[in-house]
Structures are given as C-alpha cells and as structure tokens.
Design an enzyme around this catalytic site. Structure first.
Site, PDB file in Angstrom:
ATOM      1  N   ASP A  82      57.635  24.367  33.539  1.00 22.03           N
ATOM      2  CA  ASP A  82      58.527  23.937  34.736  1.00 22.03           C
ATOM      3  C   ASP A  82      58.848  22.403  34.156  1.00 22.03           C
ATOM      4  O   ASP A  82      57.890  21.479  33.914  1.00 22.03           O
ATOM      5  CB  ASP A  82      57.500  23.923  36.198  1.00 22.03           C
ATOM      6  CG  ASP A  82      58.554  23.625  36.924  1.00 22.03           C
ATOM      7  OD1 ASP A  82      59.532  23.940  37.273  1.00 22.03           O
ATOM      8  OD2 ASP A  82      57.719  23.101  38.112  1.00 22.03           O
ATOM      9  N   HIS A  83      60.088  21.976  34.519  1.00 25.05           N
ATOM     10  CA  HIS A  83      60.702  20.591  34.235  1.00 25.05           C
ATOM     11  C   HIS A  83      60.171  20.060  33.027  1.00 25.05           C
ATOM     12  O   HIS A  83      59.500  18.868  32.822  1.00 25.05           O
ATOM     13  CB  HIS A  83      59.954  19.650  35.230  1.00 25.05           C
ATOM     14  CG  HIS A  83      60.734  20.097  36.614  1.00 25.05           C
ATOM     15  ND1 HIS A  83      61.991  19.584  36.900  1.00 25.05           N
ATOM     16  CD2 HIS A  83      60.277  20.741  37.729  1.00 25.05           C
ATOM     17  CE1 HIS A  83      62.521  20.269  38.067  1.00 25.05           C
ATOM     18  NE2 HIS A  83      61.546  20.901  38.518  1.00 25.05           N
ATOM     19  N   ASP A 104      64.579  19.996  31.413  1.00 27.57           N
ATOM     20  CA  ASP A 104      65.427  19.516  32.399  1.00 27.57           C
ATOM     21  C   ASP A 104      66.017  18.104  32.017  1.00 27.57           C
ATOM     22  O   ASP A 104      65.358  16.950  31.940  1.00 27.57           O
ATOM     23  CB  ASP A 104      64.320  19.029  33.459  1.00 27.57           C
ATOM     24  CG  ASP A 104      64.793  18.529  34.659  1.00 27.57           C
ATOM     25  OD1 ASP A 104      65.966  18.304  34.571  1.00 27.57           O
ATOM     26  OD2 ASP A 104      64.151  18.111  35.744  1.00 27.57           O
ATOM     27  N   HIS A 180      62.648  18.547  46.220  1.00 30.15           N
ATOM     28  CA  HIS A 180      61.265  18.927  45.845  1.00 30.15           C
ATOM     29  C   HIS A 180      60.092  18.122  46.756  1.00 30.15           C
ATOM     30  O   HIS A 180      60.699  17.023  47.377  1.00 30.15           O
ATOM     31  CB  HIS A 180      61.062  17.970  44.385  1.00 30.15           C
ATOM     32  CG  HIS A 180      61.615  18.886  43.135  1.00 30.15           C
ATOM     33  ND1 HIS A 180      62.502  18.586  42.383  1.00 30.15           N
ATOM     34  CD2 HIS A 180      61.184  20.190  43.051  1.00 30.15           C
ATOM     35  CE1 HIS A 180      62.897  19.483  41.614  1.00 30.15           C
ATOM     36  NE2 HIS A 180      62.034  20.369  41.678  1.00 30.15           N
ATOM     37  N   GLY A 181      58.933  18.769  46.846  1.00 30.70           N
ATOM     38  CA  GLY A 181      58.033  18.216  47.750  1.00 30.70           C
ATOM     39  C   GLY A 181      57.969  18.774  49.308  1.00 30.70           C
ATOM     40  O   GLY A 181      58.736  19.465  49.668  1.00 30.70           O
ATOM     41  N   HIS A 213      65.332  25.329  42.411  1.00 28.99           N
ATOM     42  CA  HIS A 213      64.014  24.474  42.489  1.00 28.99           C
ATOM     43  C   HIS A 213      64.091  23.954  44.001  1.00 28.99           C
ATOM     44  O   HIS A 213      64.875  23.987  45.027  1.00 28.99           O
ATOM     45  CB  HIS A 213      64.243  23.444  41.757  1.00 28.99           C
ATOM     46  CG  HIS A 213      63.931  23.602  40.235  1.00 28.99           C
ATOM     47  ND1 HIS A 213      62.793  23.339  39.579  1.00 28.99           N
ATOM     48  CD2 HIS A 213      64.673  24.461  39.312  1.00 28.99           C
ATOM     49  CE1 HIS A 213      62.840  23.709  38.537  1.00 28.99           C
ATOM     50  NE2 HIS A 213      63.992  24.696  38.200  1.00 28.99           N
ATOM     51  N   SER A 216      60.321  25.129  48.615  1.00 33.33           N
ATOM     52  CA  SER A 216      59.402  25.503  49.577  1.00 33.33           C
ATOM     53  C   SER A 216      59.955  25.122  51.085  1.00 33.33           C
ATOM     54  O   SER A 216      61.002  24.235  51.108  1.00 33.33           O
ATOM     55  CB  SER A 216      58.282  24.449  49.552  1.00 33.33           C
ATOM     56  OG  SER A 216      57.290  24.925  48.685  1.00 33.33           O
ATOM     57  N   ASN A 256      61.913  28.635  42.958  1.00 30.53           N
ATOM     58  CA  ASN A 256      60.559  27.766  42.686  1.00 30.53           C
ATOM     59  C   ASN A 256      59.908  27.574  44.089  1.00 30.53           C
ATOM     60  O   ASN A 256      60.478  26.707  44.872  1.00 30.53           O
ATOM     61  CB  ASN A 256      60.935  26.780  41.947  1.00 30.53           C
ATOM     62  CG  ASN A 256      61.296  26.647  40.428  1.00 30.53           C
ATOM     63  OD1 ASN A 256      61.495  27.903  40.059  1.00 30.53           O
ATOM     64  ND2 ASN A 256      61.229  25.960  39.672  1.00 30.53           N
ATOM     65  N   ILE A 257      58.513  27.750  43.966  1.00 29.81           N
ATOM     66  CA  ILE A 257      57.636  27.451  45.099  1.00 29.81           C
ATOM     67  C   ILE A 257      56.506  26.794  44.721  1.00 29.81           C
ATOM     68  O   ILE A 257      55.728  27.386  44.118  1.00 29.81           O
ATOM     69  CB  ILE A 257      57.556  28.492  45.927  1.00 29.81           C
ATOM     70  CG1 ILE A 257      58.886  29.101  46.731  1.00 29.81           C
ATOM     71  CG2 ILE A 257      56.624  28.351  47.266  1.00 29.81           C
ATOM     72  CD1 ILE A 257      58.856  30.483  47.279  1.00 29.81           C
TER      73      ILE A 257
HETATM   74  P1  13P Z   1      58.883  22.813  45.969  1.00 25.23           P
HETATM   75  O1  13P Z   1      58.238  21.186  45.940  1.00 25.23           O
HETATM   76  O2  13P Z   1      59.895  22.883  47.267  1.00 25.23           O
HETATM   77  O3  13P Z   1      57.974  23.687  46.457  1.00 25.23           O
HETATM   78  O4  13P Z   1      59.512  22.950  44.708  1.00 25.23           O
HETATM   79  C1  13P Z   1      58.677  23.301  43.658  1.00 25.23           C
HETATM   80  C2  13P Z   1      59.628  23.360  42.386  1.00 25.23           C
HETATM   81  O5  13P Z   1      60.834  23.260  42.277  1.00 25.23           O
HETATM   82  C3  13P Z   1      58.986  23.339  41.011  1.00 25.23           C
HETATM   83  O6  13P Z   1      59.791  23.386  39.847  1.00 25.23           O
HETATM   84  O1  G3H Z   2      58.776  20.414  40.624  1.00 26.87           O
HETATM   85  C1  G3H Z   2      57.707  19.947  40.568  1.00 26.87           C
HETATM   86  C2  G3H Z   2      56.594  21.081  41.092  1.00 26.87           C
HETATM   87  O2  G3H Z   2      56.095  20.912  42.348  1.00 26.87           O
HETATM   88  C3  G3H Z   2      55.097  20.598  40.110  1.00 26.87           C
HETATM   89  O3  G3H Z   2      54.495  19.444  40.469  1.00 26.87           O
HETATM   90  O4  G3H Z   2      54.548  17.898  38.509  1.00 26.87           O
HETATM   91  O5  G3H Z   2      52.978  17.495  40.504  1.00 26.87           O
HETATM   92  O6  G3H Z   2      52.711  19.472  38.905  1.00 26.87           O
HETATM   93  P1  G3H Z   2      53.724  18.402  39.474  1.00 26.87           P
HETATM   94 ZN    ZN Z   3      61.337  21.751  40.322  1.00 27.76          ZN
END
Ligand code: 13P
Ligand code: G3H
Ligand code: ZN
Length: 311
Positions: A82-83, A104, A180-181, A213, A216, A256-257
């Site tokens: 991820d990212h 990314d 995000h978040g 992305h 959530s 993505n969640i």
């Molecule tokens: P959320 O923070 O909305 O769960 O998004 C997660 C995400 O995009 C991980 O790449």
């Molecule tokens: O988009 C990011 C994800 O929620 C992952 O979060 O980088 O804190 O592991 P993190």
């Molecule tokens: Zn993301």
C-alpha cells in the site's frame, strides 16, 4: 492455492459489478479477523501492507502470516504493498513475495509520476507482479504524510488514458472525494463523493479496474464506543457507505479500508478493559478485538463491496 495477483479478481469484479476489499494488516489478530470474515462469506481478498506496517511488524513476519491465512482459508488472496513511495520499496516487496504493489507518485508532477510508475511496472511485470498507480490527490493523514483539504485534488479524467497507456499500470487509484484517516472532513463540511468523475474516468478507460482509497466510513457506533471509554473523536466524520456501494457497482474493483478496522479493534479493547480492569492476559482483550475486525469486514463485504460468494 498460492497467493494470487489481482488480475483475475479485478476482471470478474468489473464484469459482475462488485469490488474486492483491500484491508490493511499489521499483526496476526488483524489478519485472522479479516480472513475469518472472508472465509465465512466466501469472498476474494486483498491484504495490504504499508511502509509503516513493514516497519512495525517486519516484512517476513507479515508475509508468513499471510501465507498461513492462504493455507488456512484456501481463498484467493493477493498480498499488496500500500502506498509504495519509491522504486526501492516496490522492488523489495516484489522480491520478497508480494503479488501486487502500489507506486504512489500522486504527489509528483504528472511527468514524474509517469516516469516512476513506468519504472516500477517494468520491474514488476518482469516478475509476474501487478501494479497500481495513482492520479489525483486524496486529503487526509497516512503515516507521516498529511494532505490538507486545500492541497487535495480530484483526478482529472482527461489524464487517465494517457497515464495508463504510458505507464502500463494494471489498476488506477483515483481521487473522487474520499479521504484518508478517521478525521476525514472538517465539522460542517459534508463529504462529497464525485461519482460523476468516476463516470468520466470509466468512459476513458472501458473495462479498466479503478481503486478507491480512504474509503472507511468511520462507522458511528465505534466512534461512540471510543468516546464512551475516554476517547476524543468528536470531530470524526465519515463517508456514507451507500456512496461507496454505488462506486463498487461501477468500475471500482478495489476499495481500501483501514481506519474502520482500527476503530473497531480499539473500541473492542477499550470496552473489554473498562469492563475487566484487572485482566492482563493479552489473549483476553485481543480475542474480542479480533472478533470486532471480523464483524466489521463481514459488514463491508455484504453492504459495501458486494463480493459475498465471489471467491
Ligand atoms: P481509510 O483511512 O479511509 O481506511 O483508508 C485506507 C487506505 O486508503 C489505505 O491505503
Ligand atoms: O493509507 C494508509 C493506510 O491507512 C495505512 O496507514 O501508513 O499508518 O500504516 P499506515
Ligand atoms: Zn490509501
């Protein structure tokens, strides 16, 4: 069945109008909670690992836990970075057994994003691994990166064909208003999910898998639960699941969640400890935490992703 790439998963998802959940994993209980739900509902699954997760849990531990989940469940599971911030982390994950990586480059100028994405695609494809790229910039907080609402930008549909064509990516993350978040939007600011942008992107890229992305919803029940046991989440505003459901029925094949799982897990632990303040065996509070993850993932599979029975 070994770990799979997302190639077949996305083809089926696109054709049948659902999305596959990509859930972030950091430890054994999270992996078990997610995979138990997917097994119960016979759903395909993407388990994704961020740079922060690799730092926290170690690449080898995470890959071995995910391999154990594949053996345990027999489900088609993809292991995804991820990212990915640069070529080196993507290469390290490709060499270390991941079946999918995200590069990314969304914060780079357009041509630089193309150049770095293309480099990752060439290496990944030579090793049988698929690549997700990103165009447009989501607001929100991920690890050390903070993007304000003002610095975020919607994907420009007129760029997507050129980007996919020049880079050779297998899927594309776009920005249509998710974030995000857990603190996605300022109080008073209603989230606006631009399904019209998704529609325009679809026209440019017929049949091509799109990724969302920051998806959530910040499920209110868990925010309340965290607040009840001493949290301070008054300003958490989420995204309506009904909007995500519409996106999943269209070209969005991966959603993505992460934050919703964090909220569910933390709320369960807080509740358990508040009710059982003298307990100190981690298995006692991690069991309800794992169940909370399982229930949240089952809810997403049925009500957001629509991928029940699609494994
Ligand atoms: P959320 O923070 O909305 O769960 O998004 C997660 C995400 O995009 C991980 O790449
Ligand atoms: O988009 C990011 C994800 O929620 C992952 O979060 O980088 O804190 O592991 P993190
Ligand atoms: Zn993301």
């Amino acid at each position: 069945m070994p770990l799979v790439t997302t190639k077949q998963m996305f083809k089926k998802a696109w054709e049948e109008g659902y999305a596959v959940g990509a859930f972030n994993v950091n430890n054994m209980e999270i992996i078990q909670g997610i995979t138990q739900a997917a097994k119960q509902l016979n759903a395909p699954l993407i388990l994704q690992v961020s740079a922060g997760a690799r730092k926290y849990a170690n690449h080898v531990y995470l890959t071995k836990l995910v391999e154990a989940a594949v053996i345990e469940t027999g489900l088609p599971i993809a292991l995804h970075l991820d990212h990915g911030a640069d070529f080196e982390i993507c290469k390290s994950c490709i060499d270390g057994g991941f079946t999918s990586v995200m590069i990314d480059g969304s914060h780079f100028p357009y041509e630089e994003n193309i150049a770095i994405t293309k480099k990752v695609v060439e290496y990944a494809h030579a090793h049988g691994v698929v690549v997700e790229g990103e165009l447009g910039r989501l607001a929100g907080v991920e690890d050390d990166v903070k993007v304000s609402q003002e610095d975020s930008s919607y994907t420009r549909p007129e760029e997507v064909y050129d980007f996919v064509n020049k880079t050779g990516v297998d899927s594309l993350a776009i920005a249509i208003g998710t974030s995000h978040g857990a603190f996605k939007f300022k109080p008073g600011q209603e989230p606006k999910i631009r399904l019209d942008i998704l529609e325009q992107v679809e026209k440019q890229l017929p049949g091509f898998p799109i990724v969302l992305h920051g998806a959530s919803s910040v499920v209110p029940e868990f925010v309340d639960e965290i607040n009840m046991f001493g949290g301070a989440m008054d300003n958490a505003i989420g995204i309506p699941e009904s909007e995500l459901r519409k996106a999943a029925e269209r070209a969005v094949c991966k959603i993505n969640i992460d934050s919703d799982l964090r909220l569910a897990m933390t709320a369960a632990i807080r509740k358990y400890m508040a009710q059982n303040p003298s307990h100190f065996d981690p298995r006692q509070y991690l069991s309800p935490a794992r169940e909370a993850i399982r229930d949240m993932v089952a809810h997403k599979i049925e009500h957001v992703l629509g991928c029940k029975g699609k494994a």
